[in-house]
Design an enzyme around this catalytic site. Structure first.
Site, PDB file in Angstrom:
ATOM      1  N   VAL A 112      -4.987  -0.433  -1.340  1.00 29.68           N
ATOM      2  CA  VAL A 112      -4.403  -1.693  -1.818  1.00 29.68           C
ATOM      3  C   VAL A 112      -4.802  -2.786  -0.831  1.00 29.68           C
ATOM      4  O   VAL A 112      -4.666  -2.616   0.390  1.00 29.68           O
ATOM      5  CB  VAL A 112      -2.866  -1.586  -1.927  1.00 29.68           C
ATOM      6  CG1 VAL A 112      -2.272  -2.911  -2.367  1.00 29.68           C
ATOM      7  CG2 VAL A 112      -2.484  -0.471  -2.895  1.00 29.68           C
TER       8      VAL A 112
ATOM      9  N   GLY B  28       0.831  -1.210   0.000  1.00 31.25           N
ATOM     10  CA  GLY B  28       0.000   0.000   0.000  1.00 31.25           C
ATOM     11  C   GLY B  28       0.864   1.258   0.000  1.00 31.25           C
ATOM     12  O   GLY B  28       0.640   2.189  -0.788  1.00 31.25           O
ATOM     13  N   HIS B  29       1.857   1.285   0.869  1.00 34.34           N
ATOM     14  CA  HIS B  29       2.775   2.443   0.897  1.00 34.34           C
ATOM     15  C   HIS B  29       3.514   2.581  -0.443  1.00 34.34           C
ATOM     16  O   HIS B  29       3.697   3.683  -0.957  1.00 34.34           O
ATOM     17  CB  HIS B  29       3.834   2.267   1.997  1.00 34.34           C
ATOM     18  CG  HIS B  29       3.291   2.229   3.395  1.00 34.34           C
ATOM     19  ND1 HIS B  29       3.334   1.089   4.168  1.00 34.34           N
ATOM     20  CD2 HIS B  29       2.702   3.168   4.163  1.00 34.34           C
ATOM     21  CE1 HIS B  29       2.815   1.346   5.364  1.00 34.34           C
ATOM     22  NE2 HIS B  29       2.413   2.601   5.381  1.00 34.34           N
TER      23      HIS B  29
HETATM   24  P1  AMP Z   1       0.878   4.927   7.720  1.00 38.44           P
HETATM   25  O1  AMP Z   1       2.287   4.494   7.616  1.00 38.44           O
HETATM   26  O2  AMP Z   1      -0.052   3.854   8.182  1.00 38.44           O
HETATM   27  O3  AMP Z   1       0.706   6.235   8.416  1.00 38.44           O
HETATM   28  O4  AMP Z   1       0.409   5.204   6.222  1.00 38.44           O
HETATM   29  C1  AMP Z   1       1.116   6.088   5.396  1.00 38.44           C
HETATM   30  C2  AMP Z   1       0.290   6.371   4.169  1.00 38.44           C
HETATM   31  O5  AMP Z   1       0.041   5.151   3.468  1.00 38.44           O
HETATM   32  C3  AMP Z   1      -1.093   6.967   4.508  1.00 38.44           C
HETATM   33  O6  AMP Z   1      -1.395   7.989   3.573  1.00 38.44           O
HETATM   34  C4  AMP Z   1      -2.013   5.778   4.353  1.00 38.44           C
HETATM   35  O7  AMP Z   1      -3.330   6.136   4.011  1.00 38.44           O
HETATM   36  C5  AMP Z   1      -1.337   5.042   3.209  1.00 38.44           C
HETATM   37  N1  AMP Z   1      -1.759   3.633   3.228  1.00 38.44           N
HETATM   38  C6  AMP Z   1      -1.723   2.781   4.286  1.00 38.44           C
HETATM   39  N2  AMP Z   1      -2.242   1.584   3.940  1.00 38.44           N
HETATM   40  C7  AMP Z   1      -2.641   1.688   2.648  1.00 38.44           C
HETATM   41  C8  AMP Z   1      -3.274   0.799   1.726  1.00 38.44           C
HETATM   42  N3  AMP Z   1      -3.613  -0.437   2.069  1.00 38.44           N
HETATM   43  N4  AMP Z   1      -3.512   1.253   0.486  1.00 38.44           N
HETATM   44  C9  AMP Z   1      -3.178   2.515   0.112  1.00 38.44           C
HETATM   45  N5  AMP Z   1      -2.582   3.408   0.934  1.00 38.44           N
HETATM   46  C10 AMP Z   1      -2.312   3.006   2.189  1.00 38.44           C
END
Ligand code: AMP
Length: 282
Positions: free
Chosen positions: A176, A36-37
């Site tokens: 994702v 996802g990231h």
């Molecule tokens: P985090 O590390 O959880 O703060 O996420 C960092 C970025 O990645 C944020 O903008 C989240 O929305 C995005 N993100 C996390 N999981 C997903 C995913 N499964 N699909 C798309 N973007 C994601």
């Protein structure tokens, strides 16, 4: 790929590229990177000439009883993923470099942040807006990339950018998912095998909500009720909320709109998961 821990170093490097006419893309993360990231980094790579990713587990956005102390950390692995995704610069600050002991300022929004996630995680979004504002000021990007996975968060960031006149574009990237539908999350690794199985109800319920939205007699409220029932009817899954609301304001919708967003937060065992889907009504 360059790795920098100091805000001043990031500012200088990025500024030299901006002066060279490059479009700067920023991808803020808390590390424990997954596909996802990487999809955010891919989008930034596609649109921009110089891509900055940040890896910082921001203590300000965790509540006192949340998982800050055990949030997964895998820097070596994360840097490899950034490099493979074509990131140019990774910013990996220490907490003391982001928040001086005598700091007094924070960025706080007053409307959107009080709903849904904000209600269940008091102060969470104040931590998010404060750190993202700082990252915008350090890296001064032309575009910044966020995931639809954190739907309310990206709305709040858009509001903040508009309110504070940042001349930058927010890009929201699709969620994702794993092959079976579970939205990828750094927190999925906390799930026991049984909880991992139970957690599928979130995606199934959202898929059912999309089916229901195609039925003329269903309203946002009736769909939300069924979402709630599906989730609370699953053993070991305890919803914080399951709603169908306006895509921009997150307010209830009295009638069938053209589109709405279904948002869910639920505890599966000890792990709190969120997921969402845009529903199309015709
Ligand atoms: P985090 O590390 O959880 O703060 O996420 C960092 C970025 O990645 C944020 O903008 C989240 O929305 C995005 N993100 C996390 N999981 C997903 C995913 N499964 N699909 C798309 N973007 C994601």
């Amino acid at each position: 790929m360059q790795v920098e821990a100091l805000p001043s170093a990031v500012r200088d490097v990025v500024q030299s590229h901006r002066c060279g006419g490059k479009r700067i893309g920023l991808v803020p993360t808390m590390g424990a990177l997954h596909v996802g990231h990487v999809s955010l980094m891919d989008a930034a790579r596609r649109d921009c000439d110089f891509v900055v990713a940040t890896i910082f587990v921001n203590p300000l956005q965790f509540g006192p009883n949340e998982d800050f102390d055990r949030y997964p950390c895998s820097l070596e692995h994360d840097l490899q993923k950034c490099e493979a995704a074509g990131v140019d610069l990774v910013f990996t600050p220490e907490t003391s470099q982001m928040y001086a002991a005598d700091a007094e300022s924070e960025v706080r929004l007053t409307g959107l942040t009080r709903k849904l996630e904000g209600r269940h995680r008091p102060g969470h979004f104040d931590g998010v807006t404060t750190v993202v504002a700082k990252l915008f000021n350090i890296a001064v990007p032309d575009l910044a990339y966020f995931g639809q996975k954190d739907y309310q968060q990206q709305l709040i960031i858009r509001q903040m950018v508009s309110d504070l006149d940042w001349g930058l574009e927010i890009v929201t990237c699709p969620i994702v998912r794993e092959d079976d539908g579970l939205a990828m999350s750094s927190r999925n690794r906390y799930l026991s095998p049984a909880d991992r199985e139970r957690s599928l109800i979130l995606f199934r319920a959202l898929s059912r909500a999309q089916e229901l939205a195609q039925t003329a007699s269903e309203t946002p409220d009736s769909i939300a009720q069924q979402l709630q029932q599906l989730i609370s009817g699953t053993d070991g899954v305890d919803p914080d909320y399951a709603v169908v609301v306006d895509c921009e304001t997150l307010e209830p919708l009295p009638q069938r709109p053209e589109r709405a967003v279904a948002l869910i937060a639920a505890r599966v065992g000890k792990t709190r998961l969120i997921d969402n889907q845009i529903l199309r009504f015709r």
